[in-house]
Scaffold this active site. Structure first.
Site, mmCIF file in Angstrom:
data_model
loop_
_atom_site.group_PDB
_atom_site.id
_atom_site.type_symbol
_atom_site.label_atom_id
_atom_site.label_comp_id
_atom_site.label_asym_id
_atom_site.label_seq_id
_atom_site.Cartn_x
_atom_site.Cartn_y
_atom_site.Cartn_z
ATOM 1 C CG PHE A 1 -4.336 7.435 -1.144
ATOM 2 C CD1 PHE A 1 -3.349 7.257 -0.207
ATOM 3 C CD2 PHE A 1 -3.973 7.425 -2.490
ATOM 4 C CE1 PHE A 1 -2.026 7.075 -0.583
ATOM 5 C CE2 PHE A 1 -2.652 7.257 -2.875
ATOM 6 C CZ PHE A 1 -1.673 7.076 -1.914
ATOM 7 C CE LYS A 2 -0.552 3.292 -0.841
ATOM 8 N NZ LYS A 2 -0.420 4.239 0.254
ATOM 9 C CG ASP A 3 -9.667 1.146 -0.684
ATOM 10 O OD1 ASP A 3 -9.100 0.047 -0.868
ATOM 11 O OD2 ASP A 3 -10.171 1.479 0.415
#
Ligand code: PLP
Length: 495
Positions: free
Chosen positions: A111-113
């Site tokens: 999810f960091k993207d």
């Protein structure tokens, strides 16, 4: 709109300045002076928009010193052509009606993207507005996923260099492979002998060291952070919760009046904090369910009002949540104490000196009104992966499984049947050995054999970005002591 420091709310800076510097000079975190709200008309308009349009709409409220063209440039650059099917945050509904917000269809499968694809755009745009420095040096401490996502986001971005530190024994083989094979002329990666908290503390210390800052300035450089202490990381995370609400509304109008719960597998408290800000903007969120692994410092905090990091640190099957100092809780303390900067400064200095702090009954009561905290160990995490697969044919990664497990406990305990969105934070293929062990399969030694085995067993599609790394060359093999991080950085910068 201005941003204050959590430790001094007489300090006021623009959004561009907050993003360009990452952390306040007093060591506090930047927070918006007031949180903008969305009306029912706004939500109706947002329902008809795609993700990029939704992002532009919301960023305009937070980044008031950016022009509309600048915001559009950032959002389009970040979210077109970078996520599977150009849908960055799809909502998947299990057979029992639970919604899974899949946040791992980007270039690094975590999810960091969602935040780190846009941060380089926000940061370079901000630096142009407020900084004299020619080059921004990004320092990252990672528990696994931030590092790769930041490397991918900043790779060959003009005017930036990036250095990533990860705990040498604290990341999965795939996470390590992703980072150590990173391409780009402006990137560097180093393992440290220590855990994530050591890396994060060391990096924070470099940021607030005046001597080092002067040295950089002399060389036309400036540090910034790609960790979720940077507001430029948090703002993009608010968007996917607003977006998920709009997608829910399209399926079922009743959510407008009944609301919904959000479950977040939590480490540094960034993702769940973004869900809180979405609620504050007007998204009808009922309970925020904070799910932890064996490093359950947050579960205990919510139960007792005492945050105590003096405890054993566990290396778990959900390494991105192996954290004992949840940095973003500082912002939550600020919000729930009605912006009491002296109180936050006191809590943070207690944490630095004694490793613990205790909040007042009033602040604790406010936390408990908003949050439910729960945790589970590795054995239960793996059992949940197996059960979710058998019951729903849905394969979740080890972090998402912690969230599913804690949500199940929450329902059992409270009987609450409000609709619920579970944030799914990574692809199961980033943690093959652990996921295979949930099915009593021993993982083959070679990581990509494990990938193939998991795929053969489940038929779940392997993400393209991971497949592409199969024969990638390892470029980075450095390891350093935790007190040598600064030397490593200065050496890399040749100053
Ligand atoms: C970073 C991460 C988390 C924890 O998120 P925080 O914002 O640090 O609370 C959970 N799961 C995965 C897969 C992550 O990469």
């Amino acid at each position: 709109m201005n941003y204050n420091s959590t430790r001094d709310n007489t300090l006021k800076v623009s959004a561009a300045s907050a993003i360009a510097t990452g952390i306040a000079p007093d060591g506090g975190l930047f927070v918006p002076e007031t949180v903008p709200t969305l009306s029912e008309n706004d939500f109706n308009a947002l329902m008809g928009m795609n993700y990029i349009e939704r992002a532009v709409f919301i960023f305009k409220k937070f980044l008031t010193d950016f022009t509309e063209q600048e915001i559009e440039y950032c959002a389009k650059g970040a979210y077109s052509g970078t996520f599977e099917n150009d849908v960055p945050a799809p909502l998947y509904t299990l057979k029992d009606g639970t919604h899974i917000l899949e946040l791992w269809h980007g270039p690094t499968c975590a999810f960091k993207d969602l935040a780190l694809q846009i941060l380089p755009y926000l940061l370079t745009t901000s630096a142009k507005k407020v900084s004299k420095a020619k080059e921004t040096v990004i320092l990252v401490a990672t528990s696994g996923d931030t590092g790769k996502a930041a490397l991918e986001g900043f790779c060959d971005v003009e005017g930036t260099k990036i250095v990533v530190f990860y705990p040498s024994d604290g990341v999965s083989p795939m996470q390590k492979h992703q980072m150590c094979t990173q391409k780009g002329e402006n990137v560097s990666v180093c393992a440290i002998k220590g855990n994530f908290d050591d890396a994060q503390s060391a990096v924070k210390k470099i940021f607030t060291d005046c001597e080092t800052a002067k040295l950089l300035e002399k060389n036309g450089m400036q540090f910034s952070s790609a960790n979720s202490i940077n507001w430029g990381r948090l703002a993009p995370q608010i968007i996917y919760y607003v977006s998920a609400y709009c997608d829910l509304l399209k399926k079922d109008e009743s959510v407008r009046t009944n609301g919904f719960n959000i479950v977040v597998p939590t480490g540094n408290f960034g993702n769940i904090l973004a869900a809180y800000y979405a609620k504050k903007m007007g998204v009808p969120v009922k309970k925020l369910i904070c799910a932890s692994n064996a490093n359950n410092v947050l579960t205990d905090f919510l139960k007792t009002g005492t945050y105590n990091k003096n405890r054993d640190f566990y290396t778990t099957v959900s390494p991105s949540m192996d954290i004992l100092i949840s940095s973003n809780l500082e912002r939550m303390l600020y919000e729930l104490s009605d912006h009491d900067d002296a109180f936050v400064a006191k809590m943070q200095s207690d944490l630095a000196q004694k490793g613990m702090y205790t909040v007042s009954d009033k602040v604790k009561a406010r936390f408990n009104e908003l949050f439910y905290g729960g945790c589970c160990d590795d054995e239960s995490t793996l059992k949940t992966i197996k059960e979710t697969w058998e019951k729903f044919g849905y394969l979740c990664d080890t972090h998402t499984a912690v969230a599913v497990n804690v949500y199940n406990s929450y329902v059992k305990e409270t009987g609450d049947n409000t609709q619920t969105v579970i944030a799914s934070t990574a692809s199961p293929y980033k943690f093959c050995a652990s996921v295979l062990s949930a099915f009593q399969e021993k993982a083959p030694e070679k990581e990509f054999d494990a990938v193939d085995l998991l795929s053969a067993k489940t038929g779940v599609k392997i993400p393209e970005p991971l497949l592409a790394l199969k024969d990638a060359k390892v470029r980075f093999t450095d390891i350093c002591e935790k007190d040598k991080i600064e030397d490593f950085v200065l050496n890399y910068l040749k100053i």
